[in-house]
Design a protein around this motif. Structure first.
Motif, mmCIF file in Angstrom:
data_model
loop_
_atom_site.group_PDB
_atom_site.id
_atom_site.type_symbol
_atom_site.label_atom_id
_atom_site.label_comp_id
_atom_site.label_asym_id
_atom_site.label_seq_id
_atom_site.Cartn_x
_atom_site.Cartn_y
_atom_site.Cartn_z
ATOM 1 N N VAL A 21 0.839 -1.207 0.000
ATOM 2 C CA VAL A 21 0.000 0.000 0.000
ATOM 3 C C VAL A 21 0.868 1.250 0.000
ATOM 4 C CG1 VAL A 21 -1.643 1.353 1.349
ATOM 5 C CG2 VAL A 21 -1.984 -1.104 1.099
ATOM 6 N N PHE A 24 2.540 1.741 -3.426
ATOM 7 C CA PHE A 24 1.566 2.153 -4.437
ATOM 8 C C PHE A 24 1.192 3.625 -4.266
ATOM 9 C CE2 PHE A 24 -2.776 2.765 -5.924
ATOM 10 C CZ PHE A 24 -2.721 2.239 -7.190
ATOM 11 N N TYR A 65 -5.180 -0.122 -7.199
ATOM 12 C CA TYR A 65 -4.407 -0.934 -6.256
ATOM 13 C C TYR A 65 -4.931 -2.367 -6.221
ATOM 14 C CZ TYR A 65 -2.762 -2.914 -1.878
ATOM 15 O OH TYR A 65 -2.218 -3.756 -0.940
#
Length: 308
Positions: A21, A24, A65
């Motif tokens: 996360v 990204f 994502y």
């Protein structure tokens, strides 16, 4: 031991998700996008919109994502937007160079650091102890990119002993390995010295002296063996950090490794390549941490008992 190893592996799952996360989001918050490197100057907005749709960059970030993570879990690293090649192929070409450099640098810093640590411990508080520890500490304070440039000027430009750049011959490994290895040598030497001094004060060492064994045999055969437990842990942790440190060194020496690939992809905002490269480096750190914990547990049953 198997139960402990399984728990440690499962603990990596949330860490992996958190790291993915962060990687990204950081990339998508940086101004610019890879489409700028594909469009000609003055291209109409319709062409940009069409290419944004083609690469899925027009969708909300959570959707992007989720799509990236779903492909990642199936082993699909995506396709490079600028190079227009599978990212897995680019990683497969670059990763062996980084692994070779990191592996040789790790071996160099390990052997040299342990040797320096043993010498310093045997000569505790003596002039040789201060000389060795002062020297390795000074070497660790030098920035790797600056040290690399100094080595190039001295041994490549000045003496002509080693290539300035590239990865065609084994001799091209020498200067990059020295550049990366010096920093790790200081850490390993300090840990080895401190650990040996601590182990030497234990009761069982006094018993060995009472049995009439020579001090050198006690230090090298018994004290060093027990002192290597924290050293092995540190070495395992350094696997990821050495690969990460190789990024700047590969750029300095123009080696075709993961670092060069990452820097080039960053300049082009090629999201799939940057994400895959950073993920590889992050996984190296996580796997190094896992390996260090498993080795320490295997060498010291008290670690397994503490988490049982």
């Amino acid at each position: 031991m198997l139960a402990y190893a399984l728990r440690r592996v499962l603990m990596l799952v949330p860490v992996f998700l958190a790291v993915s996360v962060v990687i990204f989001l950081i990339l998508h918050f940086i101004p610019g996008d890879p489409i700028d490197n594909l469009l000609k100057v003055g291209a109409p907005p319709e062409q940009r919109a069409e290419m944004m749709t083609r690469y899925g960059l027009d969708r909300p970030l959570p959707v992007q994502y989720a799509m990236w993570l779903a492909k990642l879990l199936t082993g699909d690293l995506g396709t490079a937007i600028v190079a227009r090649r599978p990212v897995a192929d680019l990683i497969a070409q670059a990763l062996p160079h980084s692994l070779l450099l990191g592996g040789v640098a790790l071996a160099f810093s390990s052997l040299l650091g342990i040797a320096f640590g043993v010498v310093a411990a045997l000569q505790k508080d003596g002039w040789l102890d201060r000389l060795v520890m002062g020297g390795v500490l000074f070497g660790s304070m030098l920035p790797s990119f600056w040290l690399g440039l100094l080595l190039i000027l001295a041994f490549s430009v000045g003496l002509g002993w080693f290539p300035v750049s590239g990865a065609r011959t084994w001799s091209s490994l020498v200067l990059p390995v020295l550049t990366i290895g010096f920093g790790g040598t200081a850490l390993v030497a300090r840990i080895t010295r401190i650990s040996m001094i601590d182990i030497a004060s234990r009761d069982f060492v006094l018993l060995l002296h009472a049995k009439g064994l020579s001090p050198l045999e006690i230090q090298l055969r018994y004290v060093l063996r027990h002192a290597l437990i924290p050293v092995v842990t540190i070495l395992a942790l350094r696997i990821g950090w050495i690969l990460g440190g190789a990024v700047t060194v590969e750029v300095v020496f123009a080696r075709p490794g993961l670092g060069t690939l990452l820097i080039k992809a960053l300049s082009q905002h090629d999201y799939p390549v940057v994400q895959a490269s950073l993920l590889m480096l992050s996984m190296a750190v996580m796997l190094g941490t896992l390996l260090g914990d498993l080795l320490q547990a295997a060498m010291d049953p008290r670690v397994r008992g503490a988490v049982a």
